[in-house]
Design a protein around this motif. Structure first.
Motif, PDB file in Angstrom:
ATOM      1  N   LYS A  58      -4.342  -8.056   1.194  1.00 40.46           N
ATOM      2  CA  LYS A  58      -3.187  -8.356   2.048  1.00 40.46           C
ATOM      3  C   LYS A  58      -2.849  -9.834   1.947  1.00 40.46           C
ATOM      4  N   ALA A  59      -1.551 -10.118   1.915  1.00 41.19           N
ATOM      5  CA  ALA A  59      -1.082 -11.497   1.913  1.00 41.19           C
ATOM      6  C   ALA A  59       0.341 -11.530   2.442  1.00 41.19           C
ATOM      7  N   ASN A  60       0.599 -12.374   3.424  1.00 41.24           N
ATOM      8  CA  ASN A  60       1.940 -12.567   3.989  1.00 41.24           C
ATOM      9  C   ASN A  60       2.590 -11.266   4.440  1.00 41.24           C
ATOM     10  N   GLY A  61       1.817 -10.363   5.032  1.00 43.22           N
ATOM     11  CA  GLY A  61       2.351  -9.112   5.548  1.00 43.22           C
ATOM     12  C   GLY A  61       2.501  -8.012   4.507  1.00 43.22           C
ATOM     13  N   ILE A  62       2.292  -8.329   3.237  1.00 46.55           N
ATOM     14  CA  ILE A  62       2.399  -7.354   2.155  1.00 46.55           C
ATOM     15  C   ILE A  62       0.995  -6.850   1.822  1.00 46.55           C
ATOM     16  N   THR A  63       0.877  -5.535   1.661  1.00 50.39           N
ATOM     17  CA  THR A  63      -0.400  -4.932   1.289  1.00 50.39           C
ATOM     18  C   THR A  63      -0.287  -4.424  -0.138  1.00 50.39           C
ATOM     19  N   ASP A  64      -1.230  -4.848  -0.974  1.00 52.32           N
ATOM     20  CA  ASP A  64      -1.302  -4.377  -2.355  1.00 52.32           C
ATOM     21  C   ASP A  64      -2.507  -3.472  -2.491  1.00 52.32           C
ATOM     22  N   LEU A  65      -2.298  -2.291  -3.058  1.00 57.53           N
ATOM     23  CA  LEU A  65      -3.368  -1.343  -3.300  1.00 57.53           C
ATOM     24  C   LEU A  65      -3.503  -1.125  -4.797  1.00 57.53           C
ATOM     25  N   THR A  66      -4.728  -1.144  -5.277  1.00 59.73           N
ATOM     26  CA  THR A  66      -5.021  -0.770  -6.660  1.00 59.73           C
ATOM     27  C   THR A  66      -5.777   0.536  -6.585  1.00 59.73           C
ATOM     28  N   ILE A  67      -5.294   1.538  -7.294  1.00 60.48           N
ATOM     29  CA  ILE A  67      -5.931   2.844  -7.306  1.00 60.48           C
ATOM     30  C   ILE A  67      -6.672   2.983  -8.631  1.00 60.48           C
ATOM     31  N   GLY A  68      -7.948   3.325  -8.562  1.00 66.03           N
ATOM     32  CA  GLY A  68      -8.772   3.431  -9.759  1.00 66.03           C
ATOM     33  C   GLY A  68      -9.699   2.234  -9.830  1.00 66.03           C
ATOM     34  N   SER A  69     -10.138   1.922 -11.005  1.00 66.03           N
ATOM     35  CA  SER A  69     -11.031   0.783 -11.210  1.00 66.03           C
ATOM     36  C   SER A  69     -10.319  -0.510 -10.837  1.00 66.03           C
ATOM     37  N   SER A  70     -11.021  -1.412 -10.166  1.00 65.58           N
ATOM     38  CA  SER A  70     -10.388  -2.675  -9.771  1.00 65.58           C
ATOM     39  C   SER A  70     -10.057  -3.539 -10.984  1.00 65.58           C
ATOM     40  N   ILE A  77       0.155  -0.214  -6.039  1.00 61.68           N
ATOM     41  CA  ILE A  77       1.089   0.112  -4.961  1.00 61.68           C
ATOM     42  C   ILE A  77       1.310  -1.134  -4.116  1.00 61.68           C
ATOM     43  N   THR A  78       2.568  -1.452  -3.878  1.00 57.76           N
ATOM     44  CA  THR A  78       2.922  -2.557  -2.994  1.00 57.76           C
ATOM     45  C   THR A  78       3.593  -1.966  -1.762  1.00 57.76           C
ATOM     46  N   LEU A  79       3.048  -2.279  -0.595  1.00 61.48           N
ATOM     47  CA  LEU A  79       3.593  -1.826   0.683  1.00 61.48           C
ATOM     48  C   LEU A  79       4.168  -3.046   1.390  1.00 61.48           C
ATOM     49  N   THR A  80       5.475  -3.041   1.576  1.00 62.05           N
ATOM     50  CA  THR A  80       6.166  -4.178   2.168  1.00 62.05           C
ATOM     51  C   THR A  80       6.829  -3.747   3.466  1.00 62.05           C
ATOM     52  N   PRO A  81       6.583  -4.478   4.557  1.00 62.92           N
ATOM     53  CA  PRO A  81       7.265  -4.135   5.809  1.00 62.92           C
ATOM     54  C   PRO A  81       8.774  -4.321   5.669  1.00 62.92           C
ATOM     55  N   SER A  82       9.530  -3.444   6.322  1.00 66.06           N
ATOM     56  CA  SER A  82      10.986  -3.584   6.359  1.00 66.06           C
ATOM     57  C   SER A  82      11.422  -3.464   7.812  1.00 66.06           C
ATOM     58  N   GLY A  83      12.668  -3.640   8.065  1.00 62.93           N
ATOM     59  CA  GLY A  83      13.184  -3.588   9.423  1.00 62.93           C
ATOM     60  C   GLY A  83      12.951  -2.265  10.123  1.00 62.93           C
ATOM     61  N   HIS A  84      12.836  -1.188   9.366  1.00 66.13           N
ATOM     62  CA  HIS A  84      12.685   0.143   9.964  1.00 66.13           C
ATOM     63  C   HIS A  84      11.461   0.872   9.429  1.00 66.13           C
ATOM     64  N   GLY A  85      10.426   0.162   9.043  1.00 66.98           N
ATOM     65  CA  GLY A  85       9.219   0.798   8.516  1.00 66.98           C
ATOM     66  C   GLY A  85       8.661   0.025   7.347  1.00 66.98           C
ATOM     67  N   SER A  86       8.641   0.681   6.173  1.00 66.98           N
ATOM     68  CA  SER A  86       8.025   0.085   4.990  1.00 66.98           C
ATOM     69  C   SER A  86       8.772   0.482   3.726  1.00 66.98           C
ATOM     70  N   VAL A  87       8.547  -0.328   2.696  1.00 68.95           N
ATOM     71  CA  VAL A  87       9.015  -0.001   1.360  1.00 68.95           C
ATOM     72  C   VAL A  87       7.772   0.197   0.501  1.00 68.95           C
ATOM     73  N   ILE A  88       7.759   1.291  -0.254  1.00 73.68           N
ATOM     74  CA  ILE A  88       6.619   1.640  -1.101  1.00 73.68           C
ATOM     75  C   ILE A  88       7.063   1.538  -2.559  1.00 73.68           C
ATOM     76  N   LYS A  89       6.340   0.731  -3.327  1.00 71.13           N
ATOM     77  CA  LYS A  89       6.626   0.590  -4.754  1.00 71.13           C
ATOM     78  C   LYS A  89       5.344   0.927  -5.503  1.00 71.13           C
ATOM     79  N   VAL A  90       5.434   1.864  -6.448  1.00 68.07           N
ATOM     80  CA  VAL A  90       4.278   2.285  -7.236  1.00 68.07           C
ATOM     81  C   VAL A  90       4.572   2.019  -8.704  1.00 68.07           C
ATOM     82  N   VAL A  91       3.669   1.278  -9.340  1.00 65.28           N
ATOM     83  CA  VAL A  91       3.766   0.992 -10.767  1.00 65.28           C
ATOM     84  C   VAL A  91       2.539   1.589 -11.436  1.00 65.28           C
TER      85      VAL A  91
END
Length: 112
Positions: A58-70, A77-91
């Motif tokens: 976590k950094a500056n309200g953004i949560t980064d998730l790595t799935i699998g081996s670190s 996955i980047t989880l970013t807060p938005s005005g009405h919940g969150s934005v989910i970005k998966v690469v």
């Protein structure tokens, strides 16, 4: 009823397959990019409970998730807060654990 109508595109997007680039290369193009009414912390907890080998930072309200081996993640996955919940970005990373279908299902379940 209105909530169901708003969530329909999310379910369709999560169910769609994605085209992959050359094997072994991580593309910066998101395979999933959706908004959710749920807060970042709820989505992160949900994904952690549904998927194995979830590494969070976590950094500056953004949560980064790595799935699998670190060191060789399958998905980022980047989880970013938005005005009405969150934005989910998966690469997609270079691994293949879990399979893409399982990842998309977990995102769809945790975003709603």
């Amino acid at each position: 009823m209105k909530r169901l109508i708003l969530l329909a595109p999310l379910a369709i997007l999560a169910a769609c397959g994605s085209s992959r680039g050359p094997e072994g290369s991580a593309s910066a193009e998101p395979m999933v990019y959706v908004s959710s009414a749920r807060p970042v912390s709820d989505i992160a907890r949900c994904l952690d409970s549904r998927l194995s080998r979830v590494h969070a930072s976590k950094a500056n309200g953004i949560t980064d998730l790595t799935i699998g081996s670190s060191s060789n993640g399958s998905y980022f996955i980047t989880l970013t807060p938005s005005g009405h919940g969150s934005v989910i970005k998966v690469v997609r990373g270079s691994g293949d654990d879990p399979p893409e279908e399982e990842m998309r299902f977990a995102i769809a379940r945790c975003a709603t």
